[in-house]
Enzyme design. Structure first.
Site, mmCIF file in Angstrom:
data_model
loop_
_atom_site.group_PDB
_atom_site.id
_atom_site.type_symbol
_atom_site.label_atom_id
_atom_site.label_comp_id
_atom_site.label_asym_id
_atom_site.label_seq_id
_atom_site.Cartn_x
_atom_site.Cartn_y
_atom_site.Cartn_z
ATOM 1 N N LEU A 155 0.825 -1.207 0.000
ATOM 2 C CA LEU A 155 0.000 0.000 0.000
ATOM 3 C C LEU A 155 0.866 1.267 0.000
ATOM 4 C CD1 LEU A 155 -3.073 0.425 0.111
ATOM 5 C CD2 LEU A 155 -2.796 0.908 2.537
ATOM 6 N N ASP A 156 0.568 2.210 -0.862
ATOM 7 C CA ASP A 156 1.268 3.500 -0.925
ATOM 8 C C ASP A 156 2.742 3.346 -1.279
ATOM 9 O OD1 ASP A 156 -1.146 4.535 -0.101
ATOM 10 O OD2 ASP A 156 -0.537 4.838 1.963
#
Lengths: 283, 283, 283, 283
Positions: free
Chosen positions: A226-227
């Protein structure tokens, strides 16, 4: 005038630029644009070459096959596109309308180099907006229990539309490998911070608490981390002590909108090549 | 590792990219960077190609001669430079120190890809600064009557130093064809406005009077048409109704300094090609 | 014309703006500038008021005493300065010269609203530069063993110079409470990243590894929590996949230089008020 | 919580800040924000004061009357607004949709601090867009012969809607004094260049011909002197030799959209005060 665009990557070696130029020349084409990059640490060569087909001996359908021997010789990954292709994209959205509305407005104004063929959302909010722009809208509610089946449904719909690109226009669900694996490096997300600052939830609240003097947005390919996916585009705008969280959210929206549109355009123009956790973005 | 940089321009035609790539390959070189541009209106092709010499069969002295047949065949203007060249530059200054001091600081810090070999000024003010950085300082006062002879003297001195580039670091005299003709497209000036806004004298006063919300600076090649030469770099910074002319001058200084340094670097790295009243600036 | 600047903070309450304005009026002054801010979460009021003294009944020495009753009534922290004050600052530097050279050039050009009275460094490198600008240079080498005594020596020297502000111009030593406690919220550091991205060591290497499209610099008050002090100024500049770590370092230098100069100017102009981990920076 | 905003201007004189603060205090209000500016050349004082009404003794309808004696005493021009006012605006558009679509999207998303009550256009193109957002659309074709009557009709319609602000969202007709005089300093235009560069027609063509490295947009109050009205907001974006006129137009659109939205917001928030050919824009 139709032109072909080759997006290449392979181990760096002597003669690559020449081999591609010769291919174009031998088939009566003319190089319109060529840009390359070498990642010296990894020893990888990247190139984007655009050449005209008119007047040459290659039809659109021939380009890939004719280039195959060169690709094989150098161990190249190759992706071919044509200037008059209209890549098909779908948009995932949640409640916030700004990125979705902006992409649709660009599409309707004829500015987007691709076709928005579907909008999928876990909320019903944007059905009228989609209808106004003539784009099918799929409302796919999701709960923790239904997440797996909803994602499977999304993948099915996206495959049914045969999309080249999926755009997360402030889609506030975390994608699982079900979707990520189906469209590797073909899902663009917009994160509402200047990554890697303020990863995770509520970045504007984090930014306000930290007292930063700039806020930003980051468009990146979505990956399982994520990210952490390869960054395509980023921008920032100044803020001050006077800005409340609400002000940051409002000012940030314009950054999100612009940065996402810029990243989507770069992908649609066949100008991006993700490698490791970075993205080569040709000019 | 030494590399060669070719800066080319010629009428656009088929086979240019290939011919250059083949030249490099035949001589055992490897293309490190290549960027081209076609001015479709004028039908002119521009290219910057960088390739390594090590391991190939060309010595530095051979490159120009070996390339000559290709240049002739395509009608190319060619300029060759090597990565370990240290182009020689001279700086013209008047009273204001900021651009001069900045370039000298970069030079002394080893950041400038060239050597500042002389400073010429119509004022004595910067002699100590020049001495500190170990650069000869020539004080050449000028009056309306002595302008012709002073300019002739400047040209003589610059030629004596065999400079590749002349930088006007806020030199507040208008150059006549005497100097301009001696160093065509080799004199960079910094204008303290975002050209073409506020041509002429006292641009910050003009900017304040007009109430603009941004001020800027423009680095360009000096030509006979004042403030009309090919632009190399520009930048702006925000201002507001609170800024007095004095504030604009102070804020503008940082823009002038940075924009001039950027333009000088681009020229020294052999990345600029002026054509008509425009400058191709390779990335 | 001399003006006085009051920098105030206190619990937010009714009548603050009026009380200050009345004080100015009663003493025959005229408000030149007034800007306030309320941190609604914390319930704290901040104000910067500038008023002229000429024609009024207050001498410079009287202002503080005359204002004391108002400060007491509202529980204000007050700091008074005058437009013709020249705050004294010292610079701490290590090997890298760019921030130090820039601040000295601004000082010598008369652009800095304060006086650089001393340079302290753990390296001997900048002695000549300091001498050129007429600023005393203290070479204070440091080893892990001597760190405590070196810091004590620094504090002694800084106190001897009676400095208002200490500027860490790429001083690569971590300050201990010895120095931090002696100059609370009076030490400005420049960090070579867009904080909070890339805290800690080698931020440009981190930035290159992450593939960001912008790099930045952050000026903040130094506190015991490394890289966590109140941010005063930040800025960024675009980079691309083509930029090596070396390019990022070079491009970043200009950001560091400008952002630090901007923060130093804001402090010297009595425009900053640190509160918690944030800085109110008046316009 | 409702607050009142006073926008004031008058000859600069002693006691202005105090008089306004006292007015607020006497009526049991509390200053939330106050910002002032003095144009020293013209000797004019400008102020924007925001104070809460809740808990005080003034109703919305009383504020103007209660303040009148102060306004008279100091010769002030005063404009009063309330935080829960929804100023009414109309948009003039021609063929290009981007500014219009953006303002409508902001309005529908609840981001605009005002209500778009009508769209007037010399083309029929945007009727469906207007209907989607629930805004009446008036198609008012114009020819050289009908211009006078069309403008009279526009004024009639705008007056019928009782609009506070008229926004020219790329309205490609030159306004005559008929409209300008009816809404003085209440018509905002967006010009597609960084004024005063490239006044007049086809600024992107001019920019491309001049070879600038930045293009911009300017929002200003429309006045009888074309492209000479007081500037409210400006911004720029980088371009290069690779950008065709078409690219400049496309890139410029985002600047036009953002700059116009920023100017409209500033006006609607009662933060702008035009004076001479400049605009004070409070923060």
């Amino acid at each position: 005038m139709t032109s072909a665009v080759l997006l290449l990557s392979c181990p760096d070696q002597r003669g690559l630029v020449h081999a591609v130029a010769q291919f174009v020349l031998e088939h009566g084409g003319n190089v319109i644009n060529a840009e390359q990059h070498v990642d010296h640490e990894a020893g990888v060569f990247f190139q984007r070459v655009e050449f005209d087909l008119d007047g040459g001996d290659l039809s659109r359908d021939d380009v890939g096959g004719a280039f195959a021997p060169i690709a094989e010789r150098f161990g190249m990954s190759v992706s071919v596109r044509f200037s008059d292709d209209r890549p098909r994209l779908a948009i995932l959205a949640s409640r916030e309308p700004h990125c979705l509305a902006d992409l649709l407005a660009r599409y309707t104004a004829g500015e987007l180099p691709g076709d928005i063929v579907a909008i999928l959302s876990n909320h019903p909010d944007h059905a009228a907006l989609a209808a106004f722009h003539g784009v099918p809208y799929h409302h796919l509610p999701v709960t923790p229990e239904s997440k797996a089946s909803q994602e499977a449904e999304i993948v099915g719909i996206l495959r049914g539309y045969d999309v080249e690109l999926v755009v997360m226009a402030r889609y506030m669900q975390i994608l699982t490998p079900t979707i990520l694996g189906a469209f590797p490096m073909r899902i663009i997300n917009i994160h509402h911070s200047f990554l890697p600052a303020f990863v995770g939830a509520r970045p504007y609240h984090q930014a306000q608490a930290r007292g930063v003097k700039l806020i930003g947005a980051t468009a990146h390919y979505a990956t399982a981390d994520l990210d952490e996916g390869p960054i395509i585009a980023q921008d920032v705008t100044p803020v001050s002590h006077r800005d409340t969280v609400g002000d940051l959210i409002r000012k940030g929206r314009d950054q999100e909108t612009l940065v996402l549109a810029r990243a989507v355009r770069a992908h649609l123009e066949h100008k991006t090549l993700a490698f490791g956790n970075k993205t080569v973005v040709f000019g």
